[in-house]
Design a protein around this motif. Sequence first.
Motif, short mmCIF file in Angstrom:
data_model
loop_
_atom_site.label_atom_id
_atom_site.label_comp_id
_atom_site.label_asym_id
_atom_site.label_seq_id
_atom_site.Cartn_x
_atom_site.Cartn_y
_atom_site.Cartn_z
N ILE A 83 -2.23 -11.30 -5.65
CA ILE A 83 -1.42 -10.79 -4.55
C ILE A 83 -0.67 -9.54 -5.00
O ILE A 83 -0.07 -9.53 -6.07
CB ILE A 83 -0.38 -11.86 -4.08
N ARG A 84 -0.70 -8.49 -4.16
CA ARG A 84 0.06 -7.27 -4.43
C ARG A 84 1.14 -7.12 -3.36
O ARG A 84 0.86 -7.20 -2.17
CB ARG A 84 -0.85 -6.04 -4.37
N THR A 85 2.38 -6.86 -3.81
CA THR A 85 3.47 -6.56 -2.89
C THR A 85 4.13 -5.27 -3.35
O THR A 85 4.65 -5.19 -4.46
CB THR A 85 4.51 -7.70 -2.85
N ILE A 86 4.07 -4.25 -2.49
CA ILE A 86 4.76 -2.98 -2.76
C ILE A 86 6.17 -3.11 -2.20
O ILE A 86 6.35 -3.62 -1.09
CB ILE A 86 4.00 -1.80 -2.12
N SER A 87 7.16 -2.68 -2.96
CA SER A 87 8.56 -2.80 -2.57
C SER A 87 8.76 -2.42 -1.11
O SER A 87 8.36 -1.35 -0.67
CB SER A 87 9.43 -1.92 -3.47
N GLY A 88 9.37 -3.34 -0.36
CA GLY A 88 9.64 -3.10 1.05
C GLY A 88 8.47 -3.40 1.97
O GLY A 88 8.58 -3.28 3.18
N GLY A 89 7.35 -3.81 1.40
CA GLY A 89 6.15 -4.09 2.21
C GLY A 89 5.78 -5.56 2.21
O GLY A 89 6.49 -6.40 1.67
N SER A 90 4.66 -5.85 2.80
CA SER A 90 4.20 -7.24 2.87
C SER A 90 3.18 -7.52 1.76
O SER A 90 2.62 -6.60 1.16
CB SER A 90 3.58 -7.52 4.25
N ALA A 91 2.95 -8.78 1.50
CA ALA A 91 2.02 -9.22 0.47
C ALA A 91 0.58 -9.02 0.96
O ALA A 91 0.26 -9.28 2.12
CB ALA A 91 2.26 -10.68 0.13
N THR A 92 -0.29 -8.56 0.04
CA THR A 92 -1.69 -8.32 0.36
C THR A 92 -2.57 -8.97 -0.70
O THR A 92 -2.34 -8.78 -1.89
CB THR A 92 -1.99 -6.79 0.39
N GLU A 93 -3.57 -9.72 -0.27
CA GLU A 93 -4.54 -10.29 -1.21
C GLU A 93 -5.50 -9.19 -1.62
O GLU A 93 -6.03 -8.48 -0.76
CB GLU A 93 -5.31 -11.43 -0.55
N ILE A 94 -5.72 -9.02 -2.92
CA ILE A 94 -6.63 -7.98 -3.42
C ILE A 94 -7.53 -8.56 -4.50
O ILE A 94 -7.29 -9.65 -5.02
CB ILE A 94 -5.85 -6.76 -3.99
N GLY A 95 -8.59 -7.82 -4.83
CA GLY A 95 -9.44 -8.16 -5.96
C GLY A 95 -10.25 -9.43 -5.80
O GLY A 95 -10.62 -10.05 -6.79
N GLN A 96 -10.55 -9.80 -4.60
CA GLN A 96 -11.27 -11.05 -4.40
C GLN A 96 -12.64 -10.81 -3.79
O GLN A 96 -12.91 -9.76 -3.22
CB GLN A 96 -10.46 -11.97 -3.50
N GLY A 97 -13.49 -11.79 -3.94
CA GLY A 97 -14.82 -11.71 -3.34
C GLY A 97 -14.72 -11.76 -1.82
O GLY A 97 -13.74 -12.25 -1.26
N THR A 98 -15.73 -11.25 -1.17
CA THR A 98 -15.73 -11.32 0.29
C THR A 98 -16.15 -12.72 0.70
O THR A 98 -16.91 -13.40 0.02
CB THR A 98 -16.69 -10.28 0.89
N GLN A 99 -15.69 -13.15 1.83
CA GLN A 99 -15.94 -14.52 2.26
C GLN A 99 -17.38 -14.78 2.64
O GLN A 99 -17.83 -15.91 2.62
CB GLN A 99 -15.01 -14.90 3.40
N GLY A 100 -18.12 -13.75 3.00
CA GLY A 100 -19.51 -13.98 3.34
C GLY A 100 -19.67 -14.64 4.69
O GLY A 100 -18.83 -14.52 5.56
#
Length: 186
Positions: A83-100
Amino acid sequence: VDAIKHSGGTSAITINSSGHVHSAGAILQVVQTTDDSDFSMTGSTFTDFISVAITPKFNTSKILIRSTFFGTSTSRYGMAKLIRTISGGSATEIGQGTQGLGSNRTAVFFAIPSNSDVTGDEYVLYNASNEFLDSPSTTSAITYKIQLANPQTSSATVYANRIELNNDSAYAPRTKSTITVLEVAQ
């Protein structure tokens, strides 16, 4: 001086107003968090495990995230999200496989190996790791975290830094999990 140029006229190094030197491919900073706690969580909801924060020096920088996990799960479906959260922003899931195909697959950063069908699996310490090159395009503080869960079985437990049988015996190792971020100049 704000740039050092190659004899061909291209900038080899730039220096920003804060005096930070910028050379493509250079590692500008490294931050690491380690965790050797006796961590466990039960359920199918992803739960925070380990995190690290970094403030990039340049908005063009990429951030290389590396994570090493030691642990196990009482069911073979332990998983981790990045999970990536940039200060003042919302959490984003990154670096994962696509669900297919379909909507039942879980997109994750890494899967936690385990096999509860194997005799003696409660004595095995597994290792899982992954890395991802992120392009956050910011100089604001960024927090990266690993969340753990067993999305298949809500009654299953995921353990970190230990085996399932966690007693004071020679066969019950304790380890350290890590998350490391490197700012890479572009």
